[in-house]
Design an enzyme around this catalytic site. Structure first.
Site, PDB file in Angstrom:
ATOM      1  N   ASN A   1     -21.982 -22.363  -6.009  1.00 35.90           N
ATOM      2  CA  ASN A   1     -21.504 -23.506  -5.227  1.00 35.90           C
ATOM      3  C   ASN A   1     -20.720 -22.974  -4.023  1.00 35.90           C
ATOM      4  OD1 ASN A   1     -20.404 -25.829  -4.228  1.00 35.90           O
ATOM      5  ND2 ASN A   1     -19.041 -26.217  -5.960  1.00 35.90           N
TER       6      ASN A   1
ATOM      7  N   LYS B   1     -19.688 -24.614  -1.493  1.00 36.65           N
ATOM      8  CA  LYS B   1     -18.738 -25.584  -0.911  1.00 36.65           C
ATOM      9  C   LYS B   1     -18.899 -25.619   0.613  1.00 36.65           C
ATOM     10  CE  LYS B   1     -15.859 -24.842  -4.879  1.00 36.65           C
ATOM     11  NZ  LYS B   1     -14.556 -25.003  -5.493  1.00 36.65           N
TER      12      LYS B   1
ATOM     13  N   HIS C   1     -18.399 -33.614  -8.569  1.00 40.99           N
ATOM     14  CA  HIS C   1     -17.434 -32.506  -8.432  1.00 40.99           C
ATOM     15  C   HIS C   1     -16.028 -33.062  -8.204  1.00 40.99           C
ATOM     16  CE1 HIS C   1     -15.454 -28.881  -7.114  1.00 40.99           C
ATOM     17  NE2 HIS C   1     -16.480 -28.201  -7.604  1.00 40.99           N
TER      18      HIS C   1
ATOM     19  N   GLU D   1     -13.701 -32.121  -6.412  1.00 40.54           N
ATOM     20  CA  GLU D   1     -13.269 -32.173  -5.004  1.00 40.54           C
ATOM     21  C   GLU D   1     -13.732 -33.468  -4.352  1.00 40.54           C
ATOM     22  OE1 GLU D   1     -14.748 -28.313  -3.855  1.00 40.54           O
ATOM     23  OE2 GLU D   1     -13.140 -27.371  -5.007  1.00 40.54           O
TER      24      GLU D   1
ATOM     25  N   GLU E   1     -15.846 -28.508 -15.729  1.00 42.20           N
ATOM     26  CA  GLU E   1     -14.963 -27.826 -14.790  1.00 42.20           C
ATOM     27  C   GLU E   1     -13.557 -28.424 -14.873  1.00 42.20           C
ATOM     28  OE1 GLU E   1     -17.263 -25.819 -11.352  1.00 42.20           O
ATOM     29  OE2 GLU E   1     -16.769 -27.851 -10.753  1.00 42.20           O
TER      30      GLU E   1
ATOM     31  N   GLY F   1     -10.532 -22.698  -8.543  1.00 41.00           N
ATOM     32  CA  GLY F   1      -9.886 -21.979  -7.448  1.00 41.00           C
ATOM     33  C   GLY F   1      -8.472 -21.492  -7.746  1.00 41.00           C
TER      34      GLY F   1
ATOM     35  N   SER G   1     -12.927 -20.777 -11.471  1.00 38.22           N
ATOM     36  CA  SER G   1     -12.392 -19.419 -11.320  1.00 38.22           C
ATOM     37  C   SER G   1     -13.162 -18.339 -12.060  1.00 38.22           C
ATOM     38  CB  SER G   1     -10.916 -19.371 -11.745  1.00 38.22           C
ATOM     39  OG  SER G   1     -10.136 -20.178 -10.890  1.00 38.22           O
TER      40      SER G   1
ATOM     41  N   GLY H   1     -17.894 -20.862  -7.797  1.00 45.01           N
ATOM     42  CA  GLY H   1     -17.544 -21.186  -6.417  1.00 45.01           C
ATOM     43  C   GLY H   1     -17.244 -19.923  -5.633  1.00 45.01           C
ATOM     44  N   GLY H   2     -15.954 -19.645  -5.448  1.00 44.09           N
ATOM     45  CA  GLY H   2     -15.504 -18.520  -4.625  1.00 44.09           C
ATOM     46  C   GLY H   2     -16.291 -17.230  -4.819  1.00 44.09           C
TER      47      GLY H   2
HETATM   48  P1  PGA Z   1     -14.266 -21.663  -8.189  1.00 50.33           P
HETATM   49  O1  PGA Z   1     -15.061 -23.044  -7.956  1.00 50.33           O
HETATM   50  O2  PGA Z   1     -15.217 -20.744  -8.909  1.00 50.33           O
HETATM   51  O3  PGA Z   1     -13.957 -21.180  -6.797  1.00 50.33           O
HETATM   52  O4  PGA Z   1     -13.071 -21.965  -8.991  1.00 50.33           O
HETATM   53  C1  PGA Z   1     -15.867 -23.602  -8.939  1.00 50.33           C
HETATM   54  C2  PGA Z   1     -16.353 -24.950  -8.508  1.00 50.33           C
HETATM   55  O5  PGA Z   1     -15.553 -25.708  -7.945  1.00 50.33           O
HETATM   56  O6  PGA Z   1     -17.523 -25.301  -8.693  1.00 50.33           O
END
Ligand code: PGA
Length: 250
Positions: free
Chosen positions: A11, A13, A99, A101, A168, A174, A211, A232-233
C-alpha cells in the site's frame, strides 16, 4: 505460516510518481523464481500511476490494486473521484477499501458497504480493512468494534469469497507498534469466528497490517492463521519489501 496462498499487499498510500516504476524491478525478478510459488504480490500505487504499473506488470505474476473508489457505479458529476470501472480500466483487479485513513476522513461503514458492492459488481476483488483504535482496545471494546465494522461493511453481500480481510489496528499503522504473535493469533481466531458465524464461507483469508517491517516479520510470520500482510511504509523500499517476503518463507 501454513496457508497455501500468502499475500503481500504493497500500500503505497499518497507516495509515488511516474519515475517510481523503476523501484519495483527487483520485486518483479523475485516473482520469476520458482521458489516463490505460493506468493501473491499486489501493488497498490496511487491512482495517477495505476496504468503505468499495469503496463510494466503486464507479463508478470504481480497484480495491481487501487487504494479507493467512489461509492456509486455510474459515471457522474463527482469532482476528483474515480469509480470501479475506471480503476479496472487502468488495470487494477483489486481495491483497498475501508482503510482507517479514509475512515478518519469521514468514510462511514455504510459508504464502505456501498463501495464493496460496486467493486464486486465490477469483478474487482476487495481488500477490506478494519481495526480498532487504541481507545477501543484500552476499553476492552476491540471485539465489539471489529464485529460492528465487519457486519456493517458486508451487509447484503454474498460474494464474500472475493474479499480479502485486512486486520489493521489503527494504533499500529505507521507507529512501529505491533502485537506479539501469540496475541495476534488469538485476535485473528476471534475475527474468523465472527466471519464464520455470520457468513457462508469456507476459506477466509485474513492479512495483518500495521508497521510490518524487516525485523518484526520474524515474529509475525509465526501467526499461522494469517494469509499474509498489508504493508505500507516498508513496501516503498523494494529491498525491505523483498526482505520481508523472503523472511516470511524462510
Ligand atoms: P504501515 O501501513 O505499514 O506503514 O504501518 C499499513 C497500512 O496502513 O496499510
Amino acid at each position: 505460516m501454513t496457508n497455501n496462498n500468502i499475500y503481500f499487499v504493497a500500500n503505497w498510500k499518497m507516495f509515488g510518481l511516474k519515475s517510481s516504476i523503476n523501484k519495483i524491478d527487483k520485486v518483479i525478478n523475485l516473482t520469476k523464481k520458482n521458489t516463490f510459488k505460493k506468493i501473491n504480490i499486489i501493488y497498490c500505487p496511487p491512482t495517477t500511476i495505476l496504468s503505468i504499473f499495469a503496463n510494466k506488470l503486464r507479463n508478470s505474476k504481480i497484480k495491481i490494486g487501487a487504494q479507493n473508489i467512489f461509492y456509486t457505479e455510474n459515471f457522474g458529476p463527482h469532482t476528483g473521484s474515480v469509480n470501479a470501472k475506471m480503476i479496472k480500466d487502468s488495470g487494477a483487479s483489486y481495491v483497498i477499501l475501508g482503510h482507517s485513513e479514509n475512515r478518519n476522513e469521514g468514510e462511514t461503514d455504510l459508504v464502505i458497504n456501498k463501495k464493496i458492492k460496486v467493486a464486486l459488481k465490477e469483478k474487482i476483488k476487495v481488500i477490506f480493512c478494519f481495526g480498532e483504535t487504541l481507545r477501543d482496545r484500552n476499553n476492552k471494546k476491540t471485539s465489539n468494534v471489529l464485529k460492528k465494522q465487519i457486519l456493517n461493511a458486508l451487509k447484503g453481500i454474498n460474494d464474500i469469497k472475493n474479499i480479502i480481510f485486512a486486520y489493521e489496528p489503527v494504533w499500529s499503522i505507521g507507529t512501529g507498534k505491533v502485537l506479539k504473535s501469540e496475541n495476534l493469533f488469538k485476535d485473528i481466531e476471534k475475527i474468523k469466528g465472527i466471519i464464520r458465524t455470520n457468513f457462508n464461507i469456507k476459506e477466509i483469508n485474513i492479512l495483518y497490517g500495521g508497521s510490518v517491517n524487516t525485523k518484526n516479520i520474524m515474529d509475525l510470520k509465526k501467526v499461522d492463521n494469517l494469509s499474509g500482510f498489508l504493508i505500507g511504509g516498508a513496501s516503498q523500499n523494494q529491498n525491505k519489501f523483498i526482505d520481508i517476503i523472503k523472511k516470511t518463507f524462510y
